[in-house]
Design a protein around this motif. Structure first.
Motif: not given
Length: 282
Positions: A140-151
């Motif tokens: 989950l910490e790494t997924l935070y960096k994925v811009p497509e997951l914003k919102d």
């Protein structure tokens, strides 16, 4: 009623901080992401972090994390899970001569639930559920960096079970009796018995873990650049980069429709509704 599914989801979330699936036979997978539908309360799924297409997006921000190496974890089966919301009282099932159901006395789940007149109440029962979840720590910490997951909202955990019951009361002050009885054929799954035939009572059973009545949902933690270097608030780590999702609607009336706040009222209720500690009244 107006919006039964959203009302049920709202009530269960207040009691568990989890999200109910109004149609448990429809699967919800760990790692699914999307946006909550404000009209239905359901998650409109747009993808899954375990899809090959998502790995391409992840490689752009971290080429070392391969999600195939971090599959969803499956927990051990747990004891029966029963949630009844505020105003619902659970009692022992009274078995008398008028009830002639084979195996009722030895039923693994049995009880009577008394609902409050004039108020909606919700009941959720899962038989021997097990939890499946995204591995805690690095993912989950790494997924935070994925811009497509914003919102986006991510399903970080699900509860699956071989038998479930969900019910939303009709405000009549009704009493519902339920039991999960063994089948005469040992190869067949246990069967639900109820003395009630109402439209908003749903139940199912299967030999395998086929139903997903409940799931966890997370969203990105909004990070604000700190102005004070000596801030006492520590930086988030690991799974703390993701936080619980609040309901995207105003307070609901008894029929699941929004009670819009007037302009001169404080509508801060929707920002962080408190959960109830006690699931059932006894």
């Amino acid at each position: 009623m107006g919006n039964a599914g959203r009302k049920f989801i709202d009530l269960i979330r207040q009691s568990t901080a989890k999200w109910a699936n109004w149609d448990p036979p429809i699967p919800i997978q760990v790692g699914a992401y999307g946006r909550l539908n404000t009209e239905t309360g359901e998650l409109d799924i747009e993808g899954n972090i375990y899809d090959p297409e998502f790995q391409v997006l992840l490689d752009k921000v971290d080429g070392t994390l391969k999600l195939a190496d971090f599959p969803a974890q499956i927990g051990a089966p747990e004891g029966d899970f029963i949630v009844c919301t505020m105003g619902v009282r659970q009692n022992d099932l009274k078995i008398d001569g008028e009830i002639n159901v084979a195996g009722l006395g030895q039923a693994s789940i049995k009880g009577e639930w008394q609902f409050q007149r004039g108020k909606r109440g919700a009941l959720l029962i899962m038989h021997n559920p097990r939890q499946e979840y995204v591995p805690r720590g690095r993912v989950l910490e790494t997924l935070y960096k994925v811009p497509e997951l914003k919102d986006m909202h991510i399903v970080n955990s699900i509860f699956k079970c071989p038998a479930y019951t969900i019910y939303l009361s009709d405000k009549s002050g009704e009493k519902v009796s339920l039991a999960l009885t063994s089948s005469e054929n040992p190869t067949e799954p246990e069967q639900w018995w109820s003395d009630t035939n109402v439209s908003l009572l749903r139940k199912g059973q299967h030999k395998d873990y086929m139903f997903t009545p409940l799931y966890g949902l997370k969203r990105k933690l909004p990070l604000i650049r700190r102005l004070m270097r000596d801030s006492p608030v520590p930086d988030p780590q690991g799974d703390d980069f993701w936080v619980d999702v609040h309901v995207p609607w105003d307070p609901l009336d008894e029929d699941g429709d929004e009670e819009y706040a007037s302009e001169d009222e404080d509508d801060g209720w929707a920002a962080n509704p408190e959960t109830q500690e006690d699931a059932c009244e006894t």
